[in-house]
Scaffold this active site. Structure first.
Site: not given
Ligand code: AAT
Length: 292
Positions: A34, A64-65, A89, A109, A140-141, A159, A228
């Site tokens: 990204q 949010y957190q 983060d 992450e 990848d999760a 998240d 958001y």
């Molecule tokens: N706490 C901040 C909120 C977020 S960040 C979302 C994170 O998910 C990003 O760092 C991204 O790199 C990670 N991510 C995305 N896809 C995957 C995956 N397949 N596996 C692991 N991590 C992933 C979310 C904010 C939401 C915004 C709402 N509009």
């Protein structure tokens, strides 16, 4: 570089945009997953933007957190093993660390660059990595959960970003099935569930999948996050069968956890009353989600 058109014409919220005055661009880069942008805003502190979408700001990240973490963790008696999906983060890690019953905190992450950039520009969030219970997995999760042992986690917090780009698979049924497998009986999932003003269809689809997959309980909650899209964000709270879970009233109230809200580390948003209030839905949402 993200074009202006991309900002105004995101398919998730066509024709809408929210603006923040930029004081200074702090970082701009591209990972294999990204585009990453950090800027200093004039009213919300530093802002993290991924692929043109605001992920967090210093000012409102607490809403949010804190909600995405304490809604699930305060709904079960004594959470021990917790997994965070996404959340690079570190803010959710910071919140989980308030729970003294927790023994291990895994985080998966996908993007190392998000982690590195947040360590530099969001020290109040990345402080979450300093807790010795944290184990970081970069990947990848979807793969991580497929390979995770059955019945390992008391709670899983998803998240992750909006379901375009690397998070696409994270709203599909096979992913929820691997989550259910990885949870203990009576374990809980808190999944980001978009905005009730913009995405009721997406929420209905996720609800339907979760009701098929999690036999314990499935509830929708929401909170206010001004930066958001549409100013609100939802959460899907799901429990695996085996031990009854009542999300609506916290059985493990944050106010009773030793040291959870100690001086200098106070919560800014969450409390037991806002926990209960988060499940109260406006009439149109109640109608649309229940008639499904
Ligand atoms: N706490 C901040 C909120 C977020 S960040 C979302 C994170 O998910 C990003 O760092 C991204 O790199 C990670 N991510 C995305 N896809 C995957 C995956 N397949 N596996 C692991 N991590 C992933 C979310 C904010 C939401 C915004 C709402 N509009």
């Amino acid at each position: 570089k993200t074009s202006k058109m991309q900002y105004y014409n995101n398919p998730m919220w066509p024709g809408e945009a929210h603006s923040l005055k930029v004081e200074k661009i702090l970082y701009q880069g591209k990972s294999p997953y990204q585009e990453i942008l950090v800027f200093e805003s004039s009213t919300y502190g530093n802002v993290l933007v991924l692929d043109g979408i605001v992920q967090l700001t210093d000012k409102d990240e607490c809403a949010y957190q804190e909600m995405v973490t304490h809604l699930p963790l305060c709904s079960i008696p004594s959470p021990k093993n917790v997994l965070v999906v996404g959340g690079g983060d570190g803010g959710v890690l910071r919140e989980i660390a308030r729970h003294d019953s927790v023994e291990t905190i895994d985080i998966c992450e996908i993007d190392q660059l998000v982690i590195d950039v947040c360590k530099e520009f969001f020290p109040n969030l990345s402080i979450g990595y300093k807790d010795p219970r944290v184990r970081l997995h970069v990947g990848d999760a979807v793969d991580f959960l497929r390979n995770s042992p059955e019945g390992k986690y008391d709670a899983i917090i998803v998240d992750s970003s909006d379901p375009i780009g690397p998070a696409q698979a994270l709203v599909e049924k096979p992913f929820f099935q691997t989550i259910a497998r990885a949870l203990k009986s009576g374990g809980v999932l808190c999944n980001l569930a978009e905005s009730m003003w913009l995405h009721t269809h997406l929420i209905q689809d996720m609800l339907a999948i979760c009701r098929q997959t999690f036999k314990g309980a499935v509830h929708y909650a929401w909170t206010s996050v001004p930066t958001y899209p549409s100013g609100v964000i939802g959460f899907l709270l799901c429990a695996k069968e085996g031990r009854p879970v009542n999300f609506l009233t916290p059985v493990n109230p944050i106010e009773k956890i030793q040291g959870a809200t100690k001086a200098g580390k106070e919560l800014r948003f969450y409390n037991s009353e806002i926990h209960r209030a988060a499940f109260v839905l406006p009439t149109f949402v109640r109608r649309e989600l229940e008639s499904y």
